[in-house]
Design a protein around this motif. Structure first.
Motif, PDB file in Angstrom:
ATOM      1  N   GLY A 203       0.819  -1.208   0.000  1.00  0.00           N
ATOM      2  CA  GLY A 203       0.000   0.000   0.000  1.00  0.00           C
ATOM      3  C   GLY A 203       0.848   1.251   0.000  1.00  0.00           C
ATOM      4  N   ARG A 204       0.311   2.302   0.572  1.00  0.00           N
ATOM      5  CA  ARG A 204       1.025   3.575   0.635  1.00  0.00           C
ATOM      6  C   ARG A 204       1.359   3.875   2.090  1.00  0.00           C
ATOM      7  NH1 ARG A 204      -2.639   6.749  -1.411  1.00  0.00           N
ATOM      8  NH2 ARG A 204      -3.369   7.677   0.553  1.00  0.00           N
ATOM      9  N   ALA A 205       2.628   3.990   2.398  1.00  0.00           N
ATOM     10  CA  ALA A 205       3.036   4.321   3.754  1.00  0.00           C
ATOM     11  C   ALA A 205       2.623   5.753   4.086  1.00  0.00           C
ATOM     12  CB  ALA A 205       4.550   4.156   3.902  1.00  0.00           C
ATOM     13  N   ASN A 212      -6.118   7.171   4.660  1.00  0.00           N
ATOM     14  CA  ASN A 212      -5.282   6.446   3.708  1.00  0.00           C
ATOM     15  C   ASN A 212      -6.107   5.297   3.126  1.00  0.00           C
ATOM     16  OD1 ASN A 212      -3.384   4.812   2.375  1.00  0.00           O
ATOM     17  ND2 ASN A 212      -1.734   5.383   3.776  1.00  0.00           N
ATOM     18  N   ASP A 213      -6.493   5.436   1.862  1.00  0.00           N
ATOM     19  CA  ASP A 213      -7.301   4.387   1.230  1.00  0.00           C
ATOM     20  C   ASP A 213      -6.450   3.283   0.619  1.00  0.00           C
ATOM     21  OD1 ASP A 213      -6.239   5.762  -0.885  1.00  0.00           O
ATOM     22  OD2 ASP A 213      -8.167   6.343  -1.772  1.00  0.00           O
ATOM     23  N   ARG A 214      -5.140   3.334   0.874  1.00  0.00           N
ATOM     24  CA  ARG A 214      -4.241   2.256   0.418  1.00  0.00           C
ATOM     25  C   ARG A 214      -3.421   1.738   1.597  1.00  0.00           C
ATOM     26  NH1 ARG A 214      -0.527   4.023  -4.084  1.00  0.00           N
ATOM     27  NH2 ARG A 214       0.010   1.803  -3.961  1.00  0.00           N
ATOM     28  N   ASN A 215      -4.117   1.492   2.699  1.00  0.00           N
ATOM     29  CA  ASN A 215      -3.478   0.976   3.923  1.00  0.00           C
ATOM     30  C   ASN A 215      -3.233  -0.529   3.751  1.00  0.00           C
ATOM     31  OD1 ASN A 215      -3.004  -0.094   6.540  1.00  0.00           O
ATOM     32  ND2 ASN A 215      -4.057   1.637   7.485  1.00  0.00           N
ATOM     33  N   ALA A 216      -1.983  -0.942   3.722  1.00  0.00           N
ATOM     34  CA  ALA A 216      -1.646  -2.353   3.502  1.00  0.00           C
ATOM     35  C   ALA A 216      -2.204  -3.252   4.594  1.00  0.00           C
ATOM     36  CB  ALA A 216      -0.127  -2.514   3.410  1.00  0.00           C
ATOM     37  N   VAL A 217      -2.199  -2.761   5.832  1.00  0.00           N
ATOM     38  CA  VAL A 217      -2.707  -3.570   6.941  1.00  0.00           C
ATOM     39  C   VAL A 217      -4.196  -3.826   6.767  1.00  0.00           C
ATOM     40  CG1 VAL A 217      -3.076  -3.655   9.431  1.00  0.00           C
ATOM     41  CG2 VAL A 217      -0.921  -2.782   8.523  1.00  0.00           C
ATOM     42  N   THR A 218      -4.949  -2.796   6.412  1.00  0.00           N
ATOM     43  CA  THR A 218      -6.387  -2.949   6.217  1.00  0.00           C
ATOM     44  C   THR A 218      -6.685  -3.930   5.087  1.00  0.00           C
ATOM     45  OG1 THR A 218      -6.767  -0.685   6.977  1.00  0.00           O
ATOM     46  CG2 THR A 218      -8.524  -1.720   5.710  1.00  0.00           C
ATOM     47  N   ALA A 219      -5.949  -3.811   3.985  1.00  0.00           N
ATOM     48  CA  ALA A 219      -6.158  -4.728   2.861  1.00  0.00           C
ATOM     49  C   ALA A 219      -5.855  -6.167   3.259  1.00  0.00           C
ATOM     50  CB  ALA A 219      -5.289  -4.307   1.672  1.00  0.00           C
ATOM     51  N   LEU A 220      -4.802  -6.324   4.045  1.00  0.00           N
ATOM     52  CA  LEU A 220      -4.413  -7.682   4.447  1.00  0.00           C
ATOM     53  C   LEU A 220      -5.439  -8.299   5.383  1.00  0.00           C
ATOM     54  CD1 LEU A 220      -2.193  -9.881   4.339  1.00  0.00           C
ATOM     55  CD2 LEU A 220      -1.227  -8.850   6.398  1.00  0.00           C
ATOM     56  N   VAL A 221      -5.839  -7.578   6.436  1.00  0.00           N
ATOM     57  CA  VAL A 221      -6.754  -8.176   7.408  1.00  0.00           C
ATOM     58  C   VAL A 221      -8.133  -8.389   6.793  1.00  0.00           C
ATOM     59  CG1 VAL A 221      -5.495  -7.275   9.397  1.00  0.00           C
ATOM     60  CG2 VAL A 221      -7.377  -5.940   8.445  1.00  0.00           C
ATOM     61  N   THR A 222      -8.538  -7.540   5.848  1.00  0.00           N
ATOM     62  CA  THR A 222      -9.812  -7.771   5.162  1.00  0.00           C
ATOM     63  C   THR A 222      -9.749  -9.066   4.354  1.00  0.00           C
ATOM     64  OG1 THR A 222     -10.233  -5.391   5.014  1.00  0.00           O
ATOM     65  CG2 THR A 222     -11.448  -6.818   3.499  1.00  0.00           C
ATOM     66  N   ILE A 296       1.696   4.166   9.237  1.00  0.00           N
ATOM     67  CA  ILE A 296       1.059   3.160   8.389  1.00  0.00           C
ATOM     68  C   ILE A 296       2.149   2.539   7.515  1.00  0.00           C
ATOM     69  CG2 ILE A 296      -0.594   2.766   6.530  1.00  0.00           C
ATOM     70  CD1 ILE A 296      -2.128   5.231   7.562  1.00  0.00           C
ATOM     71  N   PRO A 297       2.363   1.224   7.626  1.00  0.00           N
ATOM     72  CA  PRO A 297       3.450   0.608   6.849  1.00  0.00           C
ATOM     73  C   PRO A 297       3.082   0.459   5.384  1.00  0.00           C
ATOM     74  CG  PRO A 297       2.260  -1.073   8.038  1.00  0.00           C
ATOM     75  CD  PRO A 297       1.662   0.246   8.468  1.00  0.00           C
ATOM     76  N   GLY A 298       4.102   0.389   4.560  1.00  0.00           N
ATOM     77  CA  GLY A 298       3.879   0.205   3.130  1.00  0.00           C
ATOM     78  C   GLY A 298       3.591  -1.226   2.741  1.00  0.00           C
ATOM     79  N   THR A 299       3.976  -2.167   3.587  1.00  0.00           N
ATOM     80  CA  THR A 299       3.704  -3.582   3.305  1.00  0.00           C
ATOM     81  C   THR A 299       3.244  -4.294   4.574  1.00  0.00           C
ATOM     82  OG1 THR A 299       5.993  -4.250   3.730  1.00  0.00           O
ATOM     83  CG2 THR A 299       5.420  -3.692   1.450  1.00  0.00           C
ATOM     84  N   GLY A 327      -4.183  -5.126  -4.402  1.00  0.00           N
ATOM     85  CA  GLY A 327      -2.909  -4.833  -3.759  1.00  0.00           C
ATOM     86  C   GLY A 327      -2.370  -5.960  -2.912  1.00  0.00           C
ATOM     87  N   VAL A 328      -3.104  -7.069  -2.818  1.00  0.00           N
ATOM     88  CA  VAL A 328      -2.656  -8.235  -2.044  1.00  0.00           C
ATOM     89  C   VAL A 328      -2.307  -9.355  -3.021  1.00  0.00           C
ATOM     90  CG1 VAL A 328      -3.232  -9.927  -0.266  1.00  0.00           C
ATOM     91  CG2 VAL A 328      -4.118  -7.592  -0.092  1.00  0.00           C
ATOM     92  N   THR A 329      -1.111  -9.881  -2.897  1.00  0.00           N
ATOM     93  CA  THR A 329      -0.668 -10.987  -3.738  1.00  0.00           C
ATOM     94  C   THR A 329      -0.426 -12.218  -2.883  1.00  0.00           C
ATOM     95  OG1 THR A 329       1.659 -10.333  -3.539  1.00  0.00           O
ATOM     96  CG2 THR A 329       0.416  -9.437  -5.395  1.00  0.00           C
ATOM     97  N   ARG A 330      -0.356 -13.369  -3.527  1.00  0.00           N
ATOM     98  CA  ARG A 330      -0.116 -14.606  -2.773  1.00  0.00           C
ATOM     99  C   ARG A 330       0.933 -15.447  -3.480  1.00  0.00           C
ATOM    100  NH1 ARG A 330      -0.760 -18.477  -6.589  1.00  0.00           N
ATOM    101  NH2 ARG A 330      -2.612 -18.090  -7.876  1.00  0.00           N
ATOM    102  N   GLU A 331       1.649 -16.242  -2.667  1.00  0.00           N
ATOM    103  CA  GLU A 331       2.595 -17.214  -3.203  1.00  0.00           C
ATOM    104  C   GLU A 331       2.637 -18.408  -2.269  1.00  0.00           C
ATOM    105  OE1 GLU A 331       6.781 -16.314  -3.048  1.00  0.00           O
ATOM    106  OE2 GLU A 331       6.483 -14.785  -1.506  1.00  0.00           O
ATOM    107  N   PHE A 332       2.815 -19.581  -2.846  1.00  0.00           N
ATOM    108  CA  PHE A 332       2.952 -20.792  -2.039  1.00  0.00           C
ATOM    109  C   PHE A 332       4.423 -20.990  -1.709  1.00  0.00           C
ATOM    110  CE2 PHE A 332      -1.254 -21.690  -3.749  1.00  0.00           C
ATOM    111  CZ  PHE A 332      -1.885 -22.201  -2.621  1.00  0.00           C
TER     112      PHE A 332
END
Length: 428
Positions: A203-205, A212-222, A296-299, A327-332
């Motif tokens: 997101g955007r630090a 901040n509509d690009r909060n990485a923490v919010t995107a992740l927990v959602t 607000i962290p960037g990642t 803005g959320v990606t995944r990898e195994f």
């Protein structure tokens, strides 16, 4: 005079073989050296192998009377998960025997199986007996992490040691499970695949006080909340279907394979043996983000424990992708596929016969393990892997709470029963 199985188990518990993962392990060497000595004293020549200092494995082969028969493997791990003494009512590594139980970390996961196997081999030596077929023994390191210093390393570097092996037995099966008036003995014929999924939100630090509509923490927990709440569809493997049918017949319960949840509800206590294996699962377990409360962290990252059933991986990945925020990606990080061995086999029949010989009331059913074992390594050699570590358990004893739990313990009478069953199976 034969070795006492409870004393063997207690002695093994006193070796602190704690595996904290990531290479942080107390080391299995002393326990492995003890196992090797017991085998040597029983007339069996052990081979000790270390892929890294103190990460010790013991292999041996007990020759059978008929070398033309396919061999069977007994595999058991020597390491254990951590135990916080402050949480326990006794010393987790004292290996006390009292009140009819052997107490300590590893009592059921899985130094009990090591002890029962050693007791059987010692009895053969004392009584001058040999099994019909070769019995290969593997007491391994590192099962409680990735097996990189244990089973997977052995399969990659020492596959010839397992030549001629057709089937294997190990943990998490063959124990009694009271289901009302019926005593079920689930034998593991399958286990779900194990995957470790990492999610990364970018997101955007910025300052914590600002919109901040690009909060990485919010995107992740959602994203995580959606993943945790999602109920994956029912997917019945042959093993789970056979369990439902067999348990339903034994309990006199109507089984409707088109309504698995309703069937599980009618099975009562027996449902615990299948409820975690009728679906895939995606369970968030780790979170990491930020370094200061007003920033607000960037990642932000998370890890998800994923368990898969055969033929479901592509479907599960597509589902996870659909649940992720922008803005959320995944990898195994790792993927070990599901394992399944045939139920309709002479191996399963022999296990059932051995159990019923010691407990005529035993109702033996196949079942699928919700977690994973070293079967994932040995099955790559074409070996049919079964969960068969037999125990007869007293009423009120919660077996499934023991492994990785607090105040782990195993009944002495259960160990003695298990050693007799293993002797019958391995000798047959």
């Amino acid at each position: 005079m034969t070795l006492d199985v409870a004393q063997l188990c207690a002695r093994l518990i006193r070796f602190d073989t704690t595996n904290r993962s990531g290479g942080d392990c107390a080391g299995e060497r002393e326990a492995a050296e003890h196992v090797a000595q017991v085998l040597h004293d029983a007339g069996v020549a052990p081979t000790v192998l270390e892929p890294a200092p103190r990460r010790t494995n013991v292999l041996a082969r007990v020759p059978g009377t008929d070398p033309a028969l396919p061999a069977v493997l007994v595999q058991a791990h020597l390491d254990v998960v951590p135990a916080d003494p402050a949480e326990w009512s006794f010393d987790p590594f004292a290996g006390e025997i009292r009140d009819g139980f052997v107490h300590g970390r590893g009592a059921v996961d899985m130094k009990d199986m090591v002890a029962m196997t050693l007791a059987v081999v010692d009895r053969w030596h004392t009584e001058g007996r040999r099994p019909r077929r070769d019995v290969v023994l593997a007491f391994v390191a590192d099962e409680e992490d990735q097996g990189a210093h244990g089973a997977h390393w052995l399969v990659e570097h020492h596959a010839a040691r397992f030549a001629g092996v057709r089937a294997a037995i190990s943990e998490s099966g063959g124990f009694s499970h009271d289901a009302g008036d019926v005593r079920l003995y689930p034998v593991g014929t399958a286990e779900r695949g194990t995957s470790h999924l990492q999610l990364t939100a970018t997101g955007r630090a910025g300052h914590g006080s600002r919109r901040n509509d690009r909060n990485a923490v919010t995107a992740l927990v959602t994203s995580l909340a959606r993943i945790a709440a999602h109920e994956h569809p029912v997917r019945l493997t042959p093993t789970v279907e056979a369990f439902l049918v067999g348990a339903g017949k034994a309990l006199g319960v109507e089984v409707d394979l088109d309504d698995v949840d309703g069937t599980l509800a009618r099975l009562g206590p027996a449902a615990k043996l299948a409820e975690n294996t009728v679906r895939c699962s995606t369970t968030p377990t780790m979170l990491q983000a930020g370094y200061k409360v007003n920033v607000i962290p960037g990642t932000a990252t998370a890890q998800v424990d994923v368990r898969t059933l055969p033929g479901t991986v592509d479907e599960l990945v597509a589902t996870v992708d659909s649940l992720l925020e922008p803005g959320v990606t995944r990898e195994f990080l790792e993927h070990q596929p599901p394992v399944e061995a045939p139920v309709d086999s002479p191996w399963f029949t022999a296990m059932a016969d051995a159990l019923r010989a010691e407990d005529p009331a035993a109702v033996v059913v196949p079942y699928c393990l919700g977690g994973g074992t070293d079967a994932k390594a040995f099955s790559t050699l074409g070996i049919d892997c079964y969960g068969f570590s037999p125990l007869l358990l007293p009423a009120g004893y919660d077996y499934r709470a023991m492994a990785h739990g607090v105040d782990e313990r195993v009944p002495v009478s259960g160990l003695e029963f298990g050693a007799r069953v293993l002797d019958r199976f391995l000798s047959s």
